[in-house]
Scaffold this active site. Structure first.
Site, PDB file in Angstrom:
ATOM      1  N   ASN A  40       0.588  -1.169  -0.136  1.00 38.40           N
ATOM      2  CA  ASN A  40       0.188  -0.525  -0.168  1.00 38.40           C
ATOM      3  C   ASN A  40       1.089   1.254   0.053  1.00 38.40           C
ATOM      4  O   ASN A  40       1.585   1.481   1.129  1.00 38.40           O
ATOM      5  CB  ASN A  40      -1.185  -0.035   1.090  1.00 38.40           C
ATOM      6  CG  ASN A  40      -1.664   1.213   0.895  1.00 38.40           C
ATOM      7  OD1 ASN A  40      -1.940   2.275  -0.077  1.00 38.40           O
ATOM      8  ND2 ASN A  40      -2.099   1.400   2.246  1.00 38.40           N
ATOM      9  N   TRP A  41       0.649   1.885  -1.116  1.00 38.38           N
ATOM     10  CA  TRP A  41       2.606   2.914  -0.639  1.00 38.38           C
ATOM     11  C   TRP A  41       1.451   4.277  -0.338  1.00 38.38           C
ATOM     12  O   TRP A  41       2.393   5.381  -0.293  1.00 38.38           O
ATOM     13  CB  TRP A  41       2.096   3.578  -2.771  1.00 38.38           C
ATOM     14  CG  TRP A  41       2.941   2.322  -3.181  1.00 38.38           C
ATOM     15  CD1 TRP A  41       3.974   1.049  -3.024  1.00 38.38           C
ATOM     16  CD2 TRP A  41       2.935   2.376  -4.859  1.00 38.38           C
ATOM     17  NE1 TRP A  41       4.326   0.862  -4.191  1.00 38.38           N
ATOM     18  CE2 TRP A  41       3.907   1.177  -5.101  1.00 38.38           C
ATOM     19  CE3 TRP A  41       2.698   3.192  -5.857  1.00 38.38           C
ATOM     20  CZ2 TRP A  41       4.221   0.844  -6.715  1.00 38.38           C
ATOM     21  CZ3 TRP A  41       3.416   3.259  -7.596  1.00 38.38           C
ATOM     22  CH2 TRP A  41       4.171   2.310  -7.320  1.00 38.38           C
ATOM     23  N   HIS A  66      -9.643   0.725   5.112  1.00 33.07           N
ATOM     24  CA  HIS A  66      -8.326   0.875   5.168  1.00 33.07           C
ATOM     25  C   HIS A  66      -8.750   1.942   6.718  1.00 33.07           C
ATOM     26  O   HIS A  66      -9.241   2.864   6.872  1.00 33.07           O
ATOM     27  CB  HIS A  66      -7.158   1.846   4.356  1.00 33.07           C
ATOM     28  CG  HIS A  66      -6.227   1.717   5.037  1.00 33.07           C
ATOM     29  ND1 HIS A  66      -5.738   2.614   6.167  1.00 33.07           N
ATOM     30  CD2 HIS A  66      -4.697   0.993   5.147  1.00 33.07           C
ATOM     31  CE1 HIS A  66      -3.912   2.330   6.944  1.00 33.07           C
ATOM     32  NE2 HIS A  66      -4.181   1.448   5.285  1.00 33.07           N
ATOM     33  N   GLU A  87      -7.206   4.001   7.920  1.00 38.14           N
ATOM     34  CA  GLU A  87      -7.051   6.093   7.263  1.00 38.14           C
ATOM     35  C   GLU A  87      -8.282   6.236   7.103  1.00 38.14           C
ATOM     36  O   GLU A  87      -8.500   7.756   7.682  1.00 38.14           O
ATOM     37  CB  GLU A  87      -5.333   6.222   6.223  1.00 38.14           C
ATOM     38  CG  GLU A  87      -4.497   5.699   7.529  1.00 38.14           C
ATOM     39  CD  GLU A  87      -3.343   5.502   6.403  1.00 38.14           C
ATOM     40  OE1 GLU A  87      -2.712   5.090   7.308  1.00 38.14           O
ATOM     41  OE2 GLU A  87      -3.387   5.405   5.285  1.00 38.14           O
ATOM     42  N   GLU A 123      -5.468  -5.172  11.052  1.00 36.30           N
ATOM     43  CA  GLU A 123      -5.205  -4.130  11.445  1.00 36.30           C
ATOM     44  C   GLU A 123      -4.846  -3.810  12.882  1.00 36.30           C
ATOM     45  O   GLU A 123      -6.245  -3.125  12.671  1.00 36.30           O
ATOM     46  CB  GLU A 123      -4.879  -2.896  10.068  1.00 36.30           C
ATOM     47  CG  GLU A 123      -5.613  -2.441   8.801  1.00 36.30           C
ATOM     48  CD  GLU A 123      -5.993  -1.260   8.147  1.00 36.30           C
ATOM     49  OE1 GLU A 123      -5.009  -0.909   7.937  1.00 36.30           O
ATOM     50  OE2 GLU A 123      -6.753  -1.252   8.487  1.00 36.30           O
ATOM     51  N   GLY A 137       3.128   2.996  12.050  1.00 34.05           N
ATOM     52  CA  GLY A 137       3.099   3.615  11.750  1.00 34.05           C
ATOM     53  C   GLY A 137       4.066   4.160  13.545  1.00 34.05           C
ATOM     54  O   GLY A 137       4.554   5.034  13.254  1.00 34.05           O
ATOM     55  N   SER A 152       2.665  -3.060  10.862  1.00 31.41           N
ATOM     56  CA  SER A 152       4.300  -2.316  10.837  1.00 31.41           C
ATOM     57  C   SER A 152       4.919  -3.849  10.223  1.00 31.41           C
ATOM     58  O   SER A 152       5.698  -4.494  10.742  1.00 31.41           O
ATOM     59  CB  SER A 152       5.044  -2.184  12.202  1.00 31.41           C
ATOM     60  OG  SER A 152       4.305  -1.085  12.285  1.00 31.41           O
ATOM     61  N   GLY A 162       2.842  -1.158   4.275  1.00 33.50           N
ATOM     62  CA  GLY A 162       2.863   0.426   3.936  1.00 33.50           C
ATOM     63  C   GLY A 162       3.968   0.850   3.859  1.00 33.50           C
ATOM     64  O   GLY A 162       4.930   0.537   2.915  1.00 33.50           O
ATOM     65  N   GLY A 163       5.105   1.065   4.645  1.00 36.29           N
ATOM     66  CA  GLY A 163       5.929   2.215   4.662  1.00 36.29           C
ATOM     67  C   GLY A 163       7.107   1.113   3.331  1.00 36.29           C
ATOM     68  O   GLY A 163       8.010   1.471   2.676  1.00 36.29           O
TER      69      GLY A 163
END
Length: 249
Positions: free
Chosen positions: A9-10, A94, A96, A166, A172, A212, A233-234
């Site tokens: 997931n960019w 998601h 977010e 999640e 994060g 993470s 993610g990252g």
């Protein structure tokens, strides 16, 4: 057998040229390799059509879709538009989107229906925030999210869904749910599905871990019997960080 999936997931990262370069680099890294999972990248909307032309072995998804078919909804992108780019997946729900944009279980229910109607595979996100975890309410929260957004589906349509758990408190933050915590929740999710649709459907549903996950913990997480991959993610923004997660299977 259910699929193992590693999906990147960019989020809101990479301009178009950077995104194209990253997608090409990932495809090159996978060339000639046998990996034991499906690999998917979920990019910003503006990347989809361009990247779809460049990748053949990597699945492509959007990060959201509208809860309306079409019309006067300035700035929204419909499921039909996403499908027209060549994408096959869409992330829905998601944490977010729930937290920053007020997306409710009822709204997400509509998004799931539209995604399926346009032959997209929803990667449907569920999970609890820290206060809910500390209060011991995580199971109830997750069950409610599934029930209110997905349990209207037929068994056939539910079988087209990929779930992503999640633990929101581990996104994060540098904190990761332990392998045991991840397995415990994934097993609960599968049990909840089995109670509604039966053990066969539950056994074929891919449930990804989305908190993470990185190169150092992926192998341990993926070794759990009910963890079928990750929503990354990252670490998905770098091929050097993403490939070890793909190879953890």
């Amino acid at each position: 057998m259910r699929k193992n999936i590693v999906a990147g997931n960019w989020k809101m990262n990479n301009n178009l040229q950077e995104g194209l370069n990253l997608a090409k680099e990932l495809q090159q890294a996978l060339a000639g390799k046998t990996v034991n999972c499906d690999v998917v990248i979920c990019t910003p909307f503006i990347h989809l059509a361009s990247i779809a032309k460049e990748i053949t072995t990597v699945g492509l998804g959007a990060q959201n879709c509208a809860d309306k078919v079409s019309g006067a909804y300035t700035g929204e992108v419909s499921a039909a538009m996403i499908a027209s780019t060549g994408a096959q997946y869409v992330i829905i729900g998601h944490s977010e989107r729930r937290a920053y944009y007020g997306e409710t279980n009822a709204i997400l229910k509509e998004k799931v229906l539209l995604a399926l109607a346009n032959h997209l595979t929803p990667i449907f996100c569920i999970g609890e925030v820290l206060a809910e975890r500390e209060a011991g309410k995580q199971n109830k929260v997750v069950e409610t999210q599934i029930r209110e957004s997905l349990f209207h589906l037929s068994a056939k349509d539910f079988g087209k869904i990929v779930l992503a758990y999640e633990p929101v408190w581990a996104i994060g933050t540098g904190v990761t749910a332990t392998s045991d915590q991840a397995q415990e929740m994934h097993a609960f999710i599968r049990k909840t599905i089995a109670e509604k649709y039966g053990s066969a459907v539950a056994g074929e549903t891919s449930i990804l871990y989305g908190g993470s996950c990185n190169a150092s913990n992926a192998k341990e997480l993926f070794a759990n019997p009910d963890v079928d991959g990750g929503l990354i993610g990252g670490a998905s923004l770098s091929v050097d960080k993403f490939m070890p997660i793909v190879e953890a299977f």
